[in-house]
Design an enzyme around this catalytic site. Structure first.
Site, mmCIF file in Angstrom:
data_model
loop_
_atom_site.group_PDB
_atom_site.id
_atom_site.type_symbol
_atom_site.label_atom_id
_atom_site.label_comp_id
_atom_site.label_asym_id
_atom_site.label_seq_id
_atom_site.Cartn_x
_atom_site.Cartn_y
_atom_site.Cartn_z
ATOM 1 N N TYR A 105 0.706 -1.097 -0.113
ATOM 2 C CA TYR A 105 0.041 -0.040 -0.010
ATOM 3 C C TYR A 105 0.941 1.109 0.017
ATOM 4 O O TYR A 105 1.396 1.739 1.054
ATOM 5 C CB TYR A 105 -1.012 -0.172 1.141
ATOM 6 N N ASP B 49 -1.966 -1.427 -4.199
ATOM 7 C CA ASP B 49 -2.131 -0.474 -4.369
ATOM 8 C C ASP B 49 -1.053 0.462 -4.551
ATOM 9 O O ASP B 49 -0.605 1.008 -3.557
ATOM 10 C CB ASP B 49 -3.314 0.325 -3.354
ATOM 11 N N HIS C 98 -12.199 0.801 -4.509
ATOM 12 C CA HIS C 98 -11.200 0.094 -5.607
ATOM 13 C C HIS C 98 -12.064 -1.299 -6.011
ATOM 14 O O HIS C 98 -12.980 -1.902 -5.449
ATOM 15 C CB HIS C 98 -10.154 -0.421 -4.858
#
Length: 267
Positions: free
Chosen positions: A112, A156, A258
């Protein structure tokens, strides 16, 4: 047997579980699922996905020391052989930004990357993380390839690498996530040997996007960003046969901003 790996930013696992994450896990064909932005303690995380654990999913996580922020996890059908949190930089050890796990001869990372904000200290922090993480990826790439292992880093990445990866790229050239230096950073990773599996399989097309703002009609008009992807070592990438975004059928059936990005490797 194929190996199916999914990555998805859940935008808070407790909220996502209540909206449909647990149901999605029950129907998923994935062998391994990388989660980001869990935003929960280990106890809260396990409670939120308890039904999935009861059906056989194994889970390991790395929560953030900042309450209610970040957090990554890896769910798997079989238990991991080994788990590592962080990436050799002490200041990020408790940030809940990265973890990786070994499954046989494959290492799977859940990332992330910080969001950032152009021309602010948040962007400086993002770029500091990027510099440190790139150095780590270079070390890991050399190590796993020398050992004959495979590796994929899913997550991500909070960077749309090219104009094909963001619908309104002209309106975002000065915003974090599409800054020239950020895109160049991803380009450098690819130059070093990492393969963008989804892009390789889909070719020179727009998207497929994986994030859409909750504002306006971004989801309905598919005005999204492709910021969730799998970067794999070449030998593993060569076995990728299918990749796609599991986009919700309608706005009201989303359980995150998402969508899951799933890749099948025929190994």
């Amino acid at each position: 047997m194929p190996l199916v790996i999914t990555t998805v930013n859940v935008n808070g696992v407790r909220a996502a579980a209540a909206k449909g994450l647990v149901d999605w896990l029950a129907s998923s064909a994935a062998d391994i699922v990388c989660l980001q932005e869990v935003r929960a303690t280990e106890k809260q995380f396990h409670a939120a996905i308890a039904p999935a654990i009861e059906t056989g999913w194994h889970c390991v996580g790395a929560e953030s020391s900042a309450k209610g922020r970040a957090g990554v996890a890896i769910l798997s059908r079989a238990p991991a052989d080994a788990v590592r949190v962080g990436f050799d930089v002490d200041e990020f050890a408790s940030a809940g930004r990265y973890m990786e796990a070994d499954f046989g001869d494959v290492t799977v990372g859940s990332l992330y990357l910080p969001t950032g904000e152009a021309r602010t200290p948040k962007q400086d922090e993002k770029e500091h993380f990027m510099k440190s993480f790139a150095a780590y990826l270079a070390e890991r790439y050399a190590a796993v390839t020398a050992a004959g292992r495979d590796m994929v880093v899913c997550g991500d990445w909070n960077i749309a690498p090219t104009e094909r990866d963001i619908k309104n790229w002209k309106g975002n050239v000065k915003k974090s996530g599409f800054l020239p230096e950020e895109r160049a950073w991803v380009g450098d990773l690819l130059e070093a040997g990492w393969r963008d599996v989804v892009r390789d399989l889909h070719g020179d097309v727009a998207g497929p996007y994986s994030w859409w703002s909750y504002r306006g009609k971004a989801f309905d008009t598919d005005a999204g960003w492709r910021i969730d992807y799998h970067l794999a070592t070449p030998a593993l990438a060569a076995h990728a046969t299918e990749a796609g975004v599991e986009r919700a059928p309608s706005y009201d059936r989303r359980w995150s901003d998402h969508a899951p990005v799933t890749v099948t490797f025929d190994r």
